[in-house]
Enzyme design. Sequence first.
Site, short mmCIF file in Angstrom:
data_model
loop_
_atom_site.label_atom_id
_atom_site.label_comp_id
_atom_site.label_asym_id
_atom_site.label_seq_id
_atom_site.Cartn_x
_atom_site.Cartn_y
_atom_site.Cartn_z
N LYS A 63 -9.73 6.69 34.62
CA LYS A 63 -10.07 7.60 36.37
C LYS A 63 -11.28 6.32 37.00
CE LYS A 63 -9.32 11.77 34.15
NZ LYS A 63 -9.78 13.08 33.55
N GLY A 64 -11.32 5.31 35.45
CA GLY A 64 -12.56 4.93 35.99
C GLY A 64 -12.61 3.68 37.16
N GLU B 245 -9.07 -2.66 37.74
CA GLU B 245 -9.68 -1.77 35.88
C GLU B 245 -10.88 -1.72 36.78
OE1 GLU B 245 -10.12 -0.39 34.16
OE2 GLU B 245 -9.17 -0.99 32.36
N ASP C 291 -13.32 -4.23 28.13
CA ASP C 291 -13.81 -4.46 26.95
C ASP C 291 -13.23 -4.73 25.19
OD1 ASP C 291 -15.68 -4.08 25.23
OD2 ASP C 291 -16.21 -1.47 25.33
N LYS D 71 -16.47 -7.39 29.57
CA LYS D 71 -18.19 -7.33 29.19
C LYS D 71 -17.26 -8.21 27.42
CE LYS D 71 -19.73 -3.67 27.28
NZ LYS D 71 -19.59 -1.95 26.59
N VAL E 260 -22.01 1.53 28.81
CA VAL E 260 -22.31 1.31 30.63
C VAL E 260 -22.15 2.52 31.02
CG1 VAL E 260 -23.24 -0.99 30.78
CG2 VAL E 260 -20.89 -0.37 31.45
N ASP F 5 -17.68 6.49 32.40
CA ASP F 5 -17.68 7.44 32.18
C ASP F 5 -18.55 7.85 30.68
OD1 ASP F 5 -15.96 10.06 30.15
OD2 ASP F 5 -15.04 7.33 31.13
N ARG G 294 -19.02 9.32 35.91
CA ARG G 294 -18.67 8.57 36.67
C ARG G 294 -18.92 8.77 38.45
NH1 ARG G 294 -13.76 7.24 34.47
NH2 ARG G 294 -13.01 8.74 32.92
#
Length: 175
Positions: A42-43, A96, A100, A128, A150, A156, A162
């Site tokens: 969902k990000g 995206e 990470d 990151k 973050v 989230d 969000r």
Amino acid sequence: MHKDVAEILISEEQIQARCKELGKELTDYYKDKNLTLIGLLKGSVPFMVDLMKCIDLDLQIDFMDVSSYSGTDSQEVRILKDVECSITDRDVLIVEDIIDTGKTLEAVVQLLYSKGARNVKIVTLLDKPEGRTVNMNADFVGFKVPNKFVIGYGLDYNQKYRNLPYVGVIKKEAI
């Protein structure tokens, strides 16, 4: 600033300016290609919405729902929703929110190539690099961020935060 945010890393204005820059770069790069944007739910939603408005091309969009997090720890990558459109012989740009560990994107890229994508590239709002556990890098990066947890602008913690219009660091006591 939200009560659970320790600091704002990237302001709403900085995000919008970078979306415009990335949009121009992507327009030039994909000008003669059949572009499909695939947002990772969902990000990526806020970033994808703002970014695609800045890409001056005909394109198609789709979404995947891929899970690799439980709380703050990276877990096994699971495909919860696959793409619905055909990507055979298309240039795919994965949208995206953050790279990470890189594990999620590694699995998604392999899957999209197995579905016949001509080319798969990645655009990420945040990178990151200190968190990487696999060799995976974005082709287009909005911002590099430190190895902190973050939130905001799609990111989230347990499905909260969000909707913040900026990217911030969550306070330790909020975790």
